[in-house]
Scaffold this motif. Structure first.
Motif, short mmCIF file in Angstrom:
data_model
loop_
_atom_site.label_atom_id
_atom_site.label_comp_id
_atom_site.label_asym_id
_atom_site.label_seq_id
_atom_site.Cartn_x
_atom_site.Cartn_y
_atom_site.Cartn_z
N ASP A 98 44.66 56.32 33.65
CA ASP A 98 43.29 56.53 33.07
C ASP A 98 42.58 54.94 33.24
OD1 ASP A 98 40.90 56.76 31.97
OD2 ASP A 98 41.91 57.74 30.06
N CYS A 99 41.61 55.10 34.05
CA CYS A 99 40.83 53.79 34.43
C CYS A 99 39.32 54.02 33.85
CB CYS A 99 40.82 53.22 35.79
SG CYS A 99 42.40 52.76 36.32
N GLY A 100 39.06 54.81 33.24
CA GLY A 100 37.63 55.31 32.68
C GLY A 100 36.87 56.25 33.54
N GLU A 101 35.98 55.80 34.52
CA GLU A 101 35.16 56.80 35.13
C GLU A 101 36.18 57.55 36.36
OE1 GLU A 101 31.42 55.33 36.38
OE2 GLU A 101 31.01 54.48 34.56
N LEU A 102 37.14 56.50 36.76
CA LEU A 102 38.02 57.30 37.70
C LEU A 102 39.44 57.06 37.25
CD1 LEU A 102 36.56 55.45 41.13
CD2 LEU A 102 36.34 58.06 40.36
N TRP A 103 40.45 57.66 37.73
CA TRP A 103 41.76 57.56 37.68
C TRP A 103 42.34 56.98 38.87
CZ3 TRP A 103 45.17 60.10 33.75
CH2 TRP A 103 44.32 60.53 32.55
N ILE A 104 43.40 56.37 38.56
CA ILE A 104 44.42 55.99 39.62
C ILE A 104 45.57 57.03 40.07
CG2 ILE A 104 45.68 54.25 40.83
CD1 ILE A 104 43.99 52.26 39.60
N MET A 105 45.73 57.50 41.20
CA MET A 105 46.98 58.51 41.42
C MET A 105 47.88 57.42 42.01
SD MET A 105 47.43 62.02 43.19
CE MET A 105 46.59 61.67 44.45
N LYS A 106 49.01 56.92 41.51
CA LYS A 106 49.95 56.21 42.35
C LYS A 106 51.26 56.91 42.64
CE LYS A 106 52.82 52.26 41.25
NZ LYS A 106 53.37 51.39 40.19
N PHE A 107 51.61 56.89 43.81
CA PHE A 107 52.81 57.33 44.40
C PHE A 107 53.87 56.45 44.56
CE2 PHE A 107 49.59 60.30 46.58
CZ PHE A 107 49.97 61.44 46.08
N ASP A 108 54.81 56.46 43.90
CA ASP A 108 56.06 55.41 43.90
C ASP A 108 57.05 56.06 44.47
OD1 ASP A 108 55.04 53.59 42.13
OD2 ASP A 108 55.79 54.26 40.41
#
Length: 142
Positions: A98-108
Motif C-alpha cells: 500500500d503506497c496510498g493512491e497506488l499500490w506496488i506489486m512486487k514479484f520476488d
C-alpha cells in the motif's frame, strides 16, 4: 519508496494476474506452509486506513497473507531464462504494498531479483473483498 519512484512504475491491470475467485486469504500462521501445487504465496502490506475500507475486519493489521492460483499472465512471469523446473518456476512470492493512491506489486524470484509494477488501489480493494476467507480466519500477528 518515494512518490516519484512509485509514479514512474508501469501501471498494470491487477486482475490480469489475480482472479478474485481463485484468491484466498489465510490465517497469519499458515503463511509458513506451502499452498497448493498451482498456488503462489501473496503478502499484502496495508495501512490501517485502507483496512477500514474493506468489507471484513482486519483488526487494524498491517499485513495479510494469501495464496493465488497461477493464471496465464502469472505463468508468463513464472517462466523465462531463469526458469527452474526443479523449483516449479522462478517466482517465489508476490507482495502487494500500500503506497496510498497506488499500490506496488512486487514479484520476488528465487534468484533474489524482483520486478515492480504499480496497481490501482480500488482494484486491490475489490480483490481483497472478493477473496475467499475462511470463517475461522485469525488475523493475529506474531
Amino acid at each position: 519508496m518515494t512518490t516519484e519512484k512509485v509514479n514512474d512504475l508501469e501501471i498494470v491491470p491487477l486482475l490480469s494476474y489475480f482472479d478474485p475467485k481463485k484468491f484466498r486469504l489465510i490465517p497469519a500462521d499458515a503463511h509458513m506452509f506451502s499452498g497448493g501445487i498451482s498456488e503462489i504465496p501473496v503478502h499484502i502490506n496495508l495501512h490501517s486506513d485502507f483496512g477500514k475500507q474493506l468489507d471484513f475486519d482486519t483488526r487494524n493489521l498491517q499485513k495479510l497473507y494469501g495464496f493465488a492460483i497461477i493464471c496465464n499472465k502469472m505463468i508468463d512471469v513464472n517462466q523465462g531464462e531463469y526458469y527452474s523446473p526443479k523449483r516449479g518456476g522462478k517466482l517465489r512470492l508476490v507482495e502487494l504494498n500500500d503506497c496510498g493512491e497506488l499500490w506496488i506489486m512486487k514479484f520476488d524470484f528465487f534468484d533474489a531479483s524482483s520486478k515492480l509494477y504499480a496497481v490501482e488501489t480500488n482494484v486491490v480493494k475489490n480483490l481483497l473483498n472478493q477473496a475467499r476467507k475462511p470463517a475461522f480466519l485469525d488475523y493475529t500477528v506474531f
